[in-house]
Every structure is written in C-alpha cells, then in structure tokens.
Scaffold this motif. Structure first.
Motif, PDB file in Angstrom:
ATOM      1  N   LEU A  83       0.821  -1.213   0.000  1.00  0.00           N
ATOM      2  CA  LEU A  83       0.000   0.000   0.000  1.00  0.00           C
ATOM      3  C   LEU A  83       0.857   1.266   0.000  1.00  0.00           C
ATOM      4  O   LEU A  83       0.335   2.378  -0.034  1.00  0.00           O
ATOM      5  N   ARG A  84       2.157   1.091   0.072  1.00  0.00           N
ATOM      6  CA  ARG A  84       3.102   2.203  -0.027  1.00  0.00           C
ATOM      7  C   ARG A  84       2.893   3.281   1.027  1.00  0.00           C
ATOM      8  O   ARG A  84       2.865   4.473   0.707  1.00  0.00           O
ATOM      9  N   VAL A  85       2.715   2.854   2.265  1.00  0.00           N
ATOM     10  CA  VAL A  85       2.653   3.823   3.360  1.00  0.00           C
ATOM     11  C   VAL A  85       4.095   4.043   3.810  1.00  0.00           C
ATOM     12  O   VAL A  85       4.598   3.380   4.714  1.00  0.00           O
ATOM     13  N   ASP A  86       4.782   4.995   3.154  1.00  0.00           N
ATOM     14  CA  ASP A  86       6.227   5.122   3.347  1.00  0.00           C
ATOM     15  C   ASP A  86       6.631   5.545   4.750  1.00  0.00           C
ATOM     16  O   ASP A  86       7.770   5.365   5.155  1.00  0.00           O
ATOM     17  N   LYS A  87       5.671   6.101   5.474  1.00  0.00           N
ATOM     18  CA  LYS A  87       6.013   6.558   6.818  1.00  0.00           C
ATOM     19  C   LYS A  87       6.433   5.410   7.722  1.00  0.00           C
ATOM     20  O   LYS A  87       7.027   5.615   8.773  1.00  0.00           O
ATOM     21  N   LEU A  88       6.095   4.189   7.322  1.00  0.00           N
ATOM     22  CA  LEU A  88       6.433   3.045   8.165  1.00  0.00           C
ATOM     23  C   LEU A  88       7.864   2.577   7.948  1.00  0.00           C
ATOM     24  O   LEU A  88       8.369   1.749   8.696  1.00  0.00           O
ATOM     25  N   GLU A  89       8.509   3.113   6.927  1.00  0.00           N
ATOM     26  CA  GLU A  89       9.856   2.670   6.568  1.00  0.00           C
ATOM     27  C   GLU A  89      10.824   2.601   7.760  1.00  0.00           C
ATOM     28  O   GLU A  89      11.523   1.597   7.944  1.00  0.00           O
ATOM     29  N   PRO A  90      10.880   3.640   8.620  1.00  0.00           N
ATOM     30  CA  PRO A  90      11.875   3.587   9.713  1.00  0.00           C
ATOM     31  C   PRO A  90      11.651   2.432  10.680  1.00  0.00           C
ATOM     32  O   PRO A  90      12.561   2.069  11.419  1.00  0.00           O
ATOM     33  N   LEU A  91      10.461   1.874  10.690  1.00  0.00           N
ATOM     34  CA  LEU A  91      10.197   0.791  11.643  1.00  0.00           C
ATOM     35  C   LEU A  91      10.406  -0.586  11.041  1.00  0.00           C
ATOM     36  O   LEU A  91      10.397  -1.592  11.746  1.00  0.00           O
ATOM     37  N   ILE A  92      10.603  -0.653   9.725  1.00  0.00           N
ATOM     38  CA  ILE A  92      10.479  -1.952   9.073  1.00  0.00           C
ATOM     39  C   ILE A  92      11.594  -2.920   9.449  1.00  0.00           C
ATOM     40  O   ILE A  92      11.358  -4.120   9.594  1.00  0.00           O
ATOM     41  N   ASN A  93      12.822  -2.442   9.650  1.00  0.00           N
ATOM     42  CA  ASN A  93      13.901  -3.364  10.007  1.00  0.00           C
ATOM     43  C   ASN A  93      13.603  -4.063  11.320  1.00  0.00           C
ATOM     44  O   ASN A  93      13.741  -5.287  11.443  1.00  0.00           O
ATOM     45  N   SER A  94      13.196  -3.272  12.283  1.00  0.00           N
ATOM     46  CA  SER A  94      12.871  -3.845  13.582  1.00  0.00           C
ATOM     47  C   SER A  94      11.703  -4.812  13.445  1.00  0.00           C
ATOM     48  O   SER A  94      11.693  -5.897  14.040  1.00  0.00           O
ATOM     49  N   THR A  95      10.737  -4.433  12.625  1.00  0.00           N
ATOM     50  CA  THR A  95       9.560  -5.275  12.426  1.00  0.00           C
ATOM     51  C   THR A  95       9.930  -6.629  11.834  1.00  0.00           C
ATOM     52  O   THR A  95       9.479  -7.672  12.307  1.00  0.00           O
ATOM     53  N   VAL A  96      10.792  -6.581  10.816  1.00  0.00           N
ATOM     54  CA  VAL A  96      11.192  -7.835  10.174  1.00  0.00           C
ATOM     55  C   VAL A  96      11.957  -8.714  11.158  1.00  0.00           C
ATOM     56  O   VAL A  96      11.735  -9.923  11.249  1.00  0.00           O
ATOM     57  N   LEU A  97      12.829  -8.096  11.932  1.00  0.00           N
ATOM     58  CA  LEU A  97      13.594  -8.875  12.905  1.00  0.00           C
ATOM     59  C   LEU A  97      12.665  -9.517  13.933  1.00  0.00           C
ATOM     60  O   LEU A  97      12.807 -10.696  14.273  1.00  0.00           O
ATOM     61  N   LEU A  98      11.702  -8.746  14.421  1.00  0.00           N
ATOM     62  CA  LEU A  98      10.768  -9.294  15.412  1.00  0.00           C
ATOM     63  C   LEU A  98       9.976 -10.452  14.814  1.00  0.00           C
ATOM     64  O   LEU A  98       9.799 -11.500  15.448  1.00  0.00           O
ATOM     65  N   GLY A  99       9.504 -10.248  13.585  1.00  0.00           N
ATOM     66  CA  GLY A  99       8.749 -11.322  12.925  1.00  0.00           C
ATOM     67  C   GLY A  99       9.600 -12.568  12.796  1.00  0.00           C
ATOM     68  O   GLY A  99       9.186 -13.675  13.148  1.00  0.00           O
ATOM     69  N   PHE A 100      10.827 -12.377  12.351  1.00  0.00           N
ATOM     70  CA  PHE A 100      11.751 -13.497  12.167  1.00  0.00           C
ATOM     71  C   PHE A 100      11.947 -14.262  13.481  1.00  0.00           C
ATOM     72  O   PHE A 100      11.852 -15.489  13.531  1.00  0.00           O
ATOM     73  N   MET A 101      12.169 -13.522  14.557  1.00  0.00           N
ATOM     74  CA  MET A 101      12.430 -14.200  15.827  1.00  0.00           C
ATOM     75  C   MET A 101      11.186 -14.890  16.359  1.00  0.00           C
ATOM     76  O   MET A 101      11.259 -15.995  16.894  1.00  0.00           O
TER      77      MET A 101
END
Ligand code: SF4
Ligand code: SF4
Ligand code: SF4
Lengths: 416, 286
Positions: A83-101
């Motif tokens: 959906l291209r909500v770019d404001k979420l970009e700064p959180l995405i690394n942390s989000t991916v890591l949390l999901g992965f763990m």
C-alpha cells in the motif's frame, strides 16, 4: 582468542550498571533454558504439568502468541510495500527482525512440545493433505506455511546485517543486499498471503475445527485469529522499538511512524472487538447449543469469565487511545495503549488454550487446572530471553533503526 | 483451511462395522476388562501409577456418581463404574467416516478403516497431541515417560502389539490385532472371505458377568445390531445428547446433523437407571 575476550570485557564495561544486571538475568535465563532443554529432550515430557486431559500448555500459548504478535510483521510489510505507506519505513527493520524471531522461536517451542522431535520431518514427508488441494489437518498447514513464511522472513532479514558498515564495503554484498531489497515488495506480497493462512490456522482454525469440543468449535475462528494478529501484531511492532528507545534514551523512529502504525492498530482493534463480540454471541446462541450445552456453563472454571472479560476490557484501551488523535500523541497513553493491546491478544491465546482444555468433557467431571512446572517456565522464559538478547544485539551492532543513523548518532559506529 | 471434502464412497469387500455394547446393569466394576486390555496391549507399568492423568491405559474404568455424593442419606448415593475406551467415532456419515481425531493429525498417523475402526500407528506419530485435544472422550493417551516393563512383565509382552516409544499417542483399536490373528487362522483353513472373520476383543473376553458384548453393528444377528440398540430404551451413548432428538424431533435432528458433525460413537451403554442415562448422555444446563 585473547582479542575476543578483550573485546567482550570492553563491551561489558561499556554498559551501565542496570544494563549489566539485565544482561546477567537474561543470560541466566538462557543458561537455565539450556539445562532444562536437555532434560526435556532426553527424558521426555513427563517433567511437564501437561497430561492426557491437559494435552497442551504454556509452550503452545507461547506459539500462538508469538505467531499472532509476529504476524504484525506481515501486516506492517503489507502496508509499507504494497500500500506504499512510506512513513512506516523507519520501523520496518525492527519489524522484520521481530517477525523473524517470533517465527523462529515458534519452531523451537514446537520442537520441545512434540513428543518425538526426531520425527518432526514427518510433517513434510507424510503431510495430511487429504484428497483435495488444501491440507486436511490444520497442523499440516501450519507446518508448511510457517516454513515458507520463515524463509521469506529470512530473505527480508538478510539485507539488514548486509548494511553493516564493514560488510557494505564489499561490493558483492553491497549489490546483493541492494537487489534483495528490490525484491522486497514481492516478498511482502508472498509473506502476506502465507501469513494470512497460518495466522488463521494456528491461532484459530486449529481449535475451531474441533467439532466434538464445544469449548472451541466455531467455524469462523480462523478469521477471528487473523484479525487478532493484525491488531495485536501492529501494537507489538511499536511496543518493542518503544521500549528499546526508552532504554537507549533515543528516538529510534520518527514520531509520525509510530502514529501511523498506531492509527492502523486502533482501527484493527475496533474490527477485532466487533468480531469478538459476534464470536461470543454465536458461541452462546449457536455453537454451544448445537452440542446441547450452555456457553455460560462452559465459561466457568479457572480460565473462563475473567479471562474473557479481561481481554475485552484490555481491547478497549487501544481502541480509545489509538483512535483519538489527542490521546495517541501523548507518550504515556500511547505506551499504555500498546501494552494493553499486546496483553489483550495474549490473553485471548491464554483463553484459547487453557480454557479450551479445562472444559470438562464428561458431566461427572469438573473443570481442570494446569500449573506449569519449572521446566516449562524456564524453557518458555528462556526463549523470550534469547529473543530479547538477539534483538539487543541487532540494535547494538546493526542498523536496526535507520533513523538513528540519519540523525548521526548511530550505535553501530562505536564498536565497528 | 481444511473444510469438508465431498463424501466419497469407499469400495471395499469389508462389510463389517464393529461396535460394542456395555450393560452397566450387569457391570460390577471389577476392572477385569481394564487389566485384560492392559495386558493384551502391552501397557507400561510405572513406579507411580497414582498419577492418573499421565497414566497409559486404553480402557479407563471411570467412576460416576449422582450429585448426592456427600452428606446424602443412605441409599441416595448412587455409584456406577464405566468401562470407557475409544468409541471409534464415525462422524455423521458412517459411509464417509470423519472421526474428530483423524482429520486433525498432521502426519496421518491415525486413520479410519473400512470396518469403522480408528487405527493408530505408534511409529508414525510425532506426538503433537492435537488428536488428544480433538477427542471428546479422552480416549487417547500419550506416553509421557518411556514405557517400562519390569522383570517378568517383559516375558508377558504380546508379540502382536508393538511397543510404543516415549512421546507418542496410543489408543484402543478395538484389538484389531486379534481380528488379524483370526483372519490368518481362517485363511490357513482355506476361508478367504474377510466377512467370515469374527473376533472378540480382550476386554470383552475377560468380562466375568458378560456385561460387554461385541460384534457387527449392521448384522441383525449380532448382539450389537444398531437398529435394535437405537430402539432400546436402556441404551445411551456417551455425551451424545443429539440422539434424544432422533425420535422426539426428527426434523431438528436432520437440520442439526446437516450444519454440524457429531462424533457418532460405536460403543453403546445400557442401563435402566434414569440418573445414569442422564449423566452419560450429556450435561445438565444451569
Ligand atoms: S473416541 Fe476419541 S480417539 Fe476414539 S475415534 Fe472418537 S475421537 Fe477418535
Ligand atoms: S499425536 Fe500423533 S496421532 Fe495424534 S495428531 Fe499428533 S501425530 Fe497424529
Ligand atoms: S477393545 Fe481391546 S484395546 Fe480396546 S479397550 Fe478392549 S481390550 Fe482394550
């Protein structure tokens, strides 16, 4: 070798006293996790408080909770990449890591939970697909879907360590990371699709299909679990960076990133509450009566009414706070909303597992209770401790929060 | 998502549908069935078998009392003993059986045969216990500890039943190994019709009062002929109150079985005690 010890010493000394205590506790938990893991894997599940009546316990609650909360990764990824909500970009690394763990530790807890971990591969070699295209067993679906989604998360995660200053200097890794990043929207789409299914199957469908068990049976439970994951998961994806920020005493992501995600989470909690209301209504009026039982009676026992009421009340907090601009912008209230949201969804998982098992099957029996043993507690808490440590390590050594780098006070440089 | 697949009629030579009836008016609660089952099926023995919820038995002798358990006048306290094993559930349609526990298994360690018996393969089971969660009759047991057989017990092990590993789920299979033994015996005599094979499970054979009978639910000559059991006022099935609607409100019965599956067990209980029939068939609503 000497260098490593020296480095560890320096690293340890660079932390504050409180931080060192916290680290000691976490490492202690991990050590106990290791000891009890050996005991459970070699001598069996007799050391747990599970039994033939209470066949699953705290580890399954952990799995359900981790998958639901970790599911915030797919939902956030969906908003950012699709959906291209770019404001979420700064959180995405942390989000991916949390999901992965979350997914990694779901697997780890499952390995402890099954009686024959050495046969775990049977799930791939003898899957219960049934005659149709769809798997017959919800657990078959969980195993396959989790595996694929975990692979997707791996691909999403790899670019983060590749952005480390030293690694990034090597041209191969630089371009590799760059092209992986370009693939991200495909990964996000695949991940959303996969996650949609196992959110539903592990969180709800698995229980909803048990047609002979009136404490669980309801066909729509699959979909309720998906909504729960989108609501609770997004809150979780804010809660952890918030806590990290408090500890690091830094702004790890711009405020508007948090506010955007809070608005999404708030709306999803509204959906969740409405759906859960319908769910309870249908249990009282349709599904329990179909088994000739009253849901009011079924809701007795140790994990009945209070858990459900607690869950509903906790749901109200993020709904009110996240949907009112003035409230969600207040730091403390925002935090309270996050905690309540995560607690509400966790409580719904406690209800699904503990209450479902405690409901008596025979009219001459009463509700049963379950009291995890030390082995169960420490394997559970030890897993959470491992996750915390991994997250801390990423926050310290890798560009987990790109916002910090932009601000010029990145943590990574200090030790690199 | 699983969802129900279109019914498929199985083509099979097997015409038998095994079932059991237990006459609680005759049962004295002696427990011979439980002992016989444990011996026949190589149940392990543990140092502390008082840990009932973790005990490994296929046949559980359950104590059922009416609600006047304490402080009641002499004669008002009623007690019955209930031999309870796997009910070999069929689901709504015995032609396309969907037992609660079979579709859930992630590795097809459990299946339902064309004779209606729900099988369990110990060596395939990964021990996830999902089937235990799905079973409404608490009929499945898990090997929480490594099965042990002390001293001379080892010599008494039955070679027809495999020993389970720690961490697997096991259950009553209506002693299907005895059926196989009988089949082999007939084949040796030159009889190759599988429908000619008759057998008696260990628990039924051990019952000193003849309270337990076993046979083909579809055979009018059998002691467990289902059509007869359905009309028997003493007959009741465990936690299966939908049965009551079959005669009183057939339309509602039909409607319900269309929108929901029911376990439809193949073990029937017979009792002339009204209180016991009520207790067994379902729950009183407050
Ligand atoms: S009684 Fe339980 S184990 Fe036996 S067939 Fe029914 S659901 Fe399966
Ligand atoms: S415990 Fe064994 S038989 Fe039961 S569902 Fe799991 S793998 Fe299948
Ligand atoms: S039929 Fe066989 S396995 Fe089942 S309870 Fe009787 S003796 Fe045990």
């Amino acid at each position: 070798m000497k260098n490593v010890i020296e480095w560890i010493k320096n690293e340890w000394n660079s932390y504050s006293k409180n931080m060192r205590i916290a680290l000691a506790v976490l490492f202690g938990l991990v050590a106990l996790f290791g000891i009890f893991a050996i005991q459970i894997l070699f001598w069996g599940l007799g050391y747990t408080d599970m039994n033939n009546n209470f066949a699953m316990g705290i580890w399954i609650i952990g799995d359900l909770g981790l998958v639901a909360l970790g599911g915030g990764a797919f939902f956030t990824g969906f908003f950012l990449y699709i959906l291209r909500v770019d404001k979420l970009e700064p959180l995405i690394n942390s989000t991916v890591l949390l999901g992965f763990m979350c997914y990694l530790f779901t697997f780890i807890l499952l390995v402890f939970d099954i009686g024959q971990p050495l046969r775990a591969w049977f799930g791939y070699s003898y899957p219960n697909w049934g005659p149709g295209l769809m798997p017959q067993s919800m657990l078959t679906e969980v195993v396959w879907c989790l595996t694929f989604y975990f692979l997707v998360l791996c691909v999403e995660l790899i670019p983060i360590p590749l952005k480390h200053k030293i690694v990034d200097k090597i041209p191969f890794f630089h371009y590799f990371g760059h092209y992986l990043h370009k693939l991200m929207w495909i990964m996000a789409a695949v991940g959303t699709f996969l996650s949609f299914f196992h959110q539903g199957s592990l969180g709800g469908g698995m229980w909803g299909v048990l047609y002979a068990k009136p404490g669980w049976f309801r066909p729509h439970y699959f979909f309720l679990a998906i909504v729960a994951a989108t609501a609770g998961g997004t809150s979780f994806m804010m809660l952890i960076p918030k806590i990290a920020g408090r500890i690091m005493k830094k702004e790890v992501a711009p405020k508007e990133s948090f506010m955007t995600l809070a608005r999404i989470s708030g709306v999803m909690f509204v959906f969740y509450l409405i759906f859960r209301g319908y769910d309870l209504y249908s249990l009282f009026n349709t599904y329990a009566p179909l088994a000739d039982r009253s849901y009011a009676d079924i809701l007795g026992g140790y994990y009945g009414w209070w858990v459900v009421i607690g869950e509903l009340l906790l749901c109200l907090v993020p709904i009110v706070i996240f949907n009112v601009k003035k409230l969600r912008e207040q730091e403390k209230l925002h935090f309270a909303g996050l905690v309540s949201g995560v607690a509400a969804i966790s409580l719904s998982k406690v209800e699904a597992v503990l209450h479902g098992f405690s409901v008596p099957n025979f009219s001459w029996k009463g509700f049963t209770a379950y009291n995890p043993t030390v082995q169960e507690w420490f394997i559970f808490l030890g897993s959470l401790a491992c996750m915390t440590l991994i997250y801390m390590a990423f926050a310290r050594f890798f560009p987990l929060f790109p916002h910090l780098e932009k601000g010029g006070h990145g943590e990574g440089e200090a030790t690199a | 998502m699983s969802g129900h697949v279109a019914p498929k009629k199985k083509v099979s030579d097997m015409k038998r549908l095994w079932g059991m009836a237990i006459d609680l008016d005759k049962c004295t609660g002696c427990g011979a069935c439980q002992v016989a089952c444990s011996q026949e099926n190589n149940m392990p023995i543990f140092d502390d078998d008082s840990d009932l919820p973790k005990r490994v038995v296929f046949l559980d002798l359950m104590k059922v009392t009416n609600d006047n358990d304490r402080d009641a006048k002499f004669g008002d306290v009623k007690v019955a003993y209930l031999p309870k094993m796997c009910m070999q559930c069929a689901g709504n349609d015995p032609d396309d059986p969907q037992p609660p526990c079979v579709s859930v298994c992630p590795v097809v360690a459990t299946d339902v045969g064309d004779d209606g018996v729900v099988s369990q393969i110990w060596s395939r089971c990964i021990g996830c216990r999902y089937c235990q969660a799905s079973c409404p009759y608490e009929a499945r047991v898990f090997n929480w500890w490594k099965p042990r057989y002390e001293g001379s017990f080892k010599e008494g092990l039955n070679p027809d039943v495999s020993i389970a590993s720690r961490g697997t789920v096991v259950k009553c299979t209506f002693c299907s190994h005895i059926w196989k033994r009988e089949r082999d015996r007939l084949i040796a005599k030159g009889v190759t019709d599988i429908n000619a094979v008759q057998y008696t499970p260990a628990c039924v054979a051990a019952c000193p009062t003849g309270a337990m009978v076993f046979g083909d639910l579809k055979d009018p000559q059998s002691p467990v002929y289902e059509e007869k059991l359905k009309r028997d006022p003493r007959a009741v099935r465990l936690v299966h109150s939908i049965d009551a609607l079959r005669d009183t409100n057939p339309a509602e019965y039909e409607r319900r079985t269309k929108i929901k599956n029911y376990p439809n067990p193949k073990v029937w209980y017979l009792t002339s005690d009204q209180w016991l029939r009520e207790k067994l068939s379902g729950f009183k609503k407050s």
